[in-house]
Write a protein that holds these residues in place. Structure first.
Motif, mmCIF file in Angstrom:
data_model
loop_
_atom_site.group_PDB
_atom_site.id
_atom_site.type_symbol
_atom_site.label_atom_id
_atom_site.label_comp_id
_atom_site.label_asym_id
_atom_site.label_seq_id
_atom_site.Cartn_x
_atom_site.Cartn_y
_atom_site.Cartn_z
ATOM 1 N N ASP A 274 0.971 -1.155 -0.002
ATOM 2 C CA ASP A 274 0.020 0.088 0.031
ATOM 3 C C ASP A 274 0.860 1.211 0.044
ATOM 4 O O ASP A 274 0.454 2.051 -0.556
ATOM 5 N N ASN B 42 0.611 3.991 -3.073
ATOM 6 C CA ASN B 42 0.257 5.541 -2.779
ATOM 7 C C ASN B 42 1.481 6.297 -3.464
ATOM 8 O O ASN B 42 1.202 7.041 -3.931
ATOM 9 N N GLN B 43 2.839 5.864 -3.066
ATOM 10 C CA GLN B 43 3.823 6.744 -3.390
ATOM 11 C C GLN B 43 3.866 6.941 -5.039
ATOM 12 O O GLN B 43 4.301 7.690 -5.549
ATOM 13 N N TYR B 44 3.849 5.669 -5.350
ATOM 14 C CA TYR B 44 3.822 5.397 -6.944
ATOM 15 C C TYR B 44 2.835 6.196 -7.703
ATOM 16 O O TYR B 44 3.151 6.997 -8.849
ATOM 17 N N GLU B 45 1.620 6.057 -7.295
ATOM 18 C CA GLU B 45 0.354 7.014 -7.865
ATOM 19 C C GLU B 45 0.829 8.405 -7.731
ATOM 20 O O GLU B 45 0.501 9.415 -8.571
ATOM 21 N N SER B 46 1.534 8.774 -6.586
ATOM 22 C CA SER B 46 1.660 10.524 -6.390
ATOM 23 C C SER B 46 2.699 10.745 -7.541
ATOM 24 O O SER B 46 2.379 11.786 -7.818
ATOM 25 N N ARG C 100 1.057 11.097 -10.876
ATOM 26 C CA ARG C 100 0.124 12.273 -10.836
ATOM 27 C C ARG C 100 1.009 13.481 -11.199
ATOM 28 O O ARG C 100 0.853 14.485 -12.209
ATOM 29 N N LYS D 240 -8.568 7.862 -0.697
ATOM 30 C CA LYS D 240 -7.016 7.787 -0.859
ATOM 31 C C LYS D 240 -6.453 6.186 -1.390
ATOM 32 O O LYS D 240 -5.681 6.173 -2.051
ATOM 33 N N ARG E 276 -7.530 6.325 -5.138
ATOM 34 C CA ARG E 276 -6.259 7.026 -6.043
ATOM 35 C C ARG E 276 -4.836 6.456 -6.063
ATOM 36 O O ARG E 276 -4.036 6.706 -6.802
ATOM 37 N N GLY E 277 -4.583 5.524 -4.869
ATOM 38 C CA GLY E 277 -3.263 5.165 -4.554
ATOM 39 C C GLY E 277 -3.307 3.548 -4.700
ATOM 40 O O GLY E 277 -2.406 3.124 -4.084
ATOM 41 N N PHE F 267 0.083 -0.078 -8.554
ATOM 42 C CA PHE F 267 1.429 0.346 -9.388
ATOM 43 C C PHE F 267 1.732 -0.465 -10.225
ATOM 44 O O PHE F 267 1.093 -1.280 -10.370
#
Length: 224
Positions: free
Chosen positions: A21, A25-29, A32, A177, A180-181, A184
């Motif tokens: 997770d 989350n970091q990958y999707e951030s 974007r 959240k 969105r994340g 990956f």
């Protein structure tokens, strides 16, 4: 997976771990951010190169992010063109019908009740055409491509919490959240430079072992 010229497809589920997770989350951030940077003028190659140092990524991870960013950007560009063409076609058809109706009504000296209703309908059509032209003008003037990561439906749900099964905004935010994340993307790169993200080993003929390599920014806290 390919070995000695043969390619074998493997479908498997990875056991859940909370660390995935964090990675997702970091990958999707970063993805974007990449789309924003591409809209500012950075190329796929520039994103791949500068993100290695900017976000402390191996080449393989930066390359995958840049590839996805380019794909999304191309899809949005195509979608914008299609929407412009669709609006133009709608306006063209509605104008044709409105003009035909206007010509018919202009020949009438004493309108019947039905013709009066038709005239009112024509007024409604003209207002719709004006609305479509306004949308078209706005779309053509916008240089920025828009996308709602997480879906517009879920985004709008925060304004109608009870109707969408939420008791408060914090509860909605958890789903937002996650949406969105929650993913990956990685590809097993053939090159050794930059490291491989994913490696698969045949250990018994029908069983396989995989080794998953994290991005560098996770090393210090979570290991490799």
């Amino acid at each position: 997976m390919s070995s000695k010229g043969l390619r074998v497809g493997i479908e498997a589920k990875i056991e859940y771990d909370s660390i995935l997770d964090i990675l997702a989350n970091q990958y999707e951030s970063i993805r974007r951010t990449g789309l924003n940077d591409m809209q500012k003028g950075l190329s796929e190659s520039e994103i791949e190169k500068c993100y290695q140092s900017r976000f402390n990524l191996q080449w393989a991870w930066a390359d995958s992010i840049a590839t996805e960013v380019k794909q999304v950007y191309s899809q949005l560009t195509t979608a914008k063109k299609l929407n412009i063409n669709r609006l133009k076609e709608q306006i063209k058809k509605k104008l044709k019908k409105a003009n035909a109706t206007f010509k018919t009504l202009s020949k009438v000296k004493i309108p019947t009740k039905k013709q009066q209703n038709t005239a009112l309908g024509l007024k409604s059509k003209i207002l719709k055409i004006k609305s479509l032209k306004k949308k078209l003008s706005l779309l053509e003037s916008q240089s920025r491509l828009h996308i709602c990561f997480g879906s517009q439906k879920l985004f709008n749900a925060q304004y109608h919490l009870e109707e969408n099964g939420y008791t408060n905004h914090d509860e909605w935010l958890v789903d937002w959240k996650k949406k969105r994340g929650g993913r990956f993307f990685c590809v097993c790169k053939g090159q050794n430079v930059g490291g491989k993200m994913f490696k698969i080993f045949d250990i018994s003929g029908d069983e396989f072992k995989d080794i998953f390599t994290f991005p560098r920014f996770m090393y210090e806290k979570y290991g490799k």
